[in-house]
Design a protein around this motif. Structure first.
Motif, mmCIF file in Angstrom:
data_model
loop_
_atom_site.group_PDB
_atom_site.id
_atom_site.type_symbol
_atom_site.label_atom_id
_atom_site.label_comp_id
_atom_site.label_asym_id
_atom_site.label_seq_id
_atom_site.Cartn_x
_atom_site.Cartn_y
_atom_site.Cartn_z
ATOM 1 N N MET A 119 0.868 -1.109 -0.055
ATOM 2 C CA MET A 119 0.108 0.142 0.040
ATOM 3 C C MET A 119 0.874 1.256 0.026
ATOM 4 O O MET A 119 1.969 1.332 0.661
ATOM 5 C CB MET A 119 -0.859 -0.206 1.046
ATOM 6 C CG MET A 119 -1.856 1.216 1.220
ATOM 7 S SD MET A 119 -3.026 1.068 2.736
ATOM 8 C CE MET A 119 -4.237 1.774 1.975
ATOM 9 N N VAL A 120 0.404 2.291 -0.672
ATOM 10 C CA VAL A 120 1.383 3.260 -0.906
ATOM 11 C C VAL A 120 0.882 4.284 0.317
ATOM 12 O O VAL A 120 -0.497 4.561 0.474
ATOM 13 C CB VAL A 120 1.227 4.234 -2.294
ATOM 14 C CG1 VAL A 120 1.652 5.380 -2.330
ATOM 15 C CG2 VAL A 120 1.426 3.197 -3.205
ATOM 16 N N ASP A 121 1.958 5.030 0.853
ATOM 17 C CA ASP A 121 1.653 6.062 2.200
ATOM 18 C C ASP A 121 1.500 7.269 1.398
ATOM 19 O O ASP A 121 2.378 8.215 1.194
ATOM 20 C CB ASP A 121 2.679 5.973 2.787
ATOM 21 C CG ASP A 121 2.554 6.947 4.064
ATOM 22 O OD1 ASP A 121 1.537 7.241 4.293
ATOM 23 O OD2 ASP A 121 3.475 7.262 4.822
ATOM 24 N N ALA A 122 0.123 7.715 1.160
ATOM 25 C CA ALA A 122 -0.125 8.979 0.555
ATOM 26 C C ALA A 122 0.305 10.148 1.283
ATOM 27 O O ALA A 122 0.514 11.302 0.910
ATOM 28 C CB ALA A 122 -1.633 9.028 0.434
ATOM 29 N N ALA A 123 0.136 10.078 2.687
ATOM 30 C CA ALA A 123 0.714 11.028 3.637
ATOM 31 C C ALA A 123 2.080 11.678 3.435
ATOM 32 O O ALA A 123 2.399 12.706 3.316
ATOM 33 C CB ALA A 123 0.580 10.880 5.035
ATOM 34 N N LYS A 172 6.122 20.333 1.195
ATOM 35 C CA LYS A 172 7.482 21.170 1.257
ATOM 36 C C LYS A 172 7.856 21.991 0.155
ATOM 37 O O LYS A 172 8.582 22.976 0.242
ATOM 38 C CB LYS A 172 8.494 19.915 1.325
ATOM 39 C CG LYS A 172 8.710 19.114 2.588
ATOM 40 C CD LYS A 172 9.735 18.199 2.688
ATOM 41 C CE LYS A 172 9.506 17.164 4.052
ATOM 42 N NZ LYS A 172 10.729 16.113 3.958
ATOM 43 N N GLY A 173 7.195 21.515 -1.133
ATOM 44 C CA GLY A 173 7.673 22.521 -2.205
ATOM 45 C C GLY A 173 6.987 23.484 -2.188
ATOM 46 O O GLY A 173 7.281 24.767 -2.908
ATOM 47 N N TYR A 196 3.542 11.455 0.301
ATOM 48 C CA TYR A 196 3.566 12.242 -1.068
ATOM 49 C C TYR A 196 2.877 13.592 -0.516
ATOM 50 O O TYR A 196 3.405 14.643 -0.943
ATOM 51 C CB TYR A 196 2.703 11.415 -1.830
ATOM 52 C CG TYR A 196 3.555 10.213 -2.312
ATOM 53 C CD1 TYR A 196 4.611 10.233 -3.357
ATOM 54 C CD2 TYR A 196 3.355 9.105 -1.865
ATOM 55 C CE1 TYR A 196 5.539 9.345 -3.802
ATOM 56 C CE2 TYR A 196 4.347 7.988 -2.269
ATOM 57 C CZ TYR A 196 5.297 8.194 -3.342
ATOM 58 O OH TYR A 196 5.895 7.175 -3.799
ATOM 59 N N GLU A 197 2.085 13.511 0.172
ATOM 60 C CA GLU A 197 1.356 14.871 0.567
ATOM 61 C C GLU A 197 2.497 15.937 1.279
ATOM 62 O O GLU A 197 2.667 17.164 0.919
ATOM 63 C CB GLU A 197 0.174 14.864 1.486
ATOM 64 C CG GLU A 197 -0.816 16.118 1.726
ATOM 65 C CD GLU A 197 -1.864 15.854 2.613
ATOM 66 O OE1 GLU A 197 -2.241 16.889 3.185
ATOM 67 O OE2 GLU A 197 -2.146 14.874 2.824
#
Length: 110
Positions: free
Chosen positions: A1-5, A13-14, A7-8
């Motif tokens: 499972m991908v940890d969306a948190a 940060k950007g 990536y958010e």
């Protein structure tokens, strides 16, 4: 499972520098800046904000001064001339990027 948190967090940060610069068009101290960002949907931890403020100041993008009015001394931050110029450039870049991303996310062609 991908940890969306995660990536958010990377997305946030950007845009953090632009978010901080946008709120320093008016002079603020760290805590008031943190509150302003949180009220507008961009909460930031103290451990992230204060090092960022010091870094931006060391890069000549912010000016700061200590003031002791009605309470303990506080360091107030504002945009330097270089910081204001960078803010305007980043704001323009953000507008273009947001338009492109909106198009991409909606699946429309240009």
């Amino acid at each position: 499972m991908v940890d969306a948190a995660k990536y958010e967090q990377d997305l946030r940060k950007g845009v953090l520098v632009l978010a901080v610069l946008s709120q320093l068009r008016e002079t603020q101290y760290g805590y008031s800046l943190r509150q302003a960002l949180a009220e507008r949907g961009m909460p930031i931890e103290e451990g992230t904000l204060y090092p960022l403020l010091r870094r931006l100041e060391s890069q000549g993008l912010l000016d700061s001064q200590w003031q002791a009015e009605n309470g303990p001394p506080r360091r107030y931050y504002s945009l330097s001339d270089r910081g204001a110029a960078l803010y305007r450039e980043l704001e323009t870049s953000w507008d273009s990027l947001a338009t492109v991303m909106s198009t991409l996310l909606k699946g429309e062609e240009r």
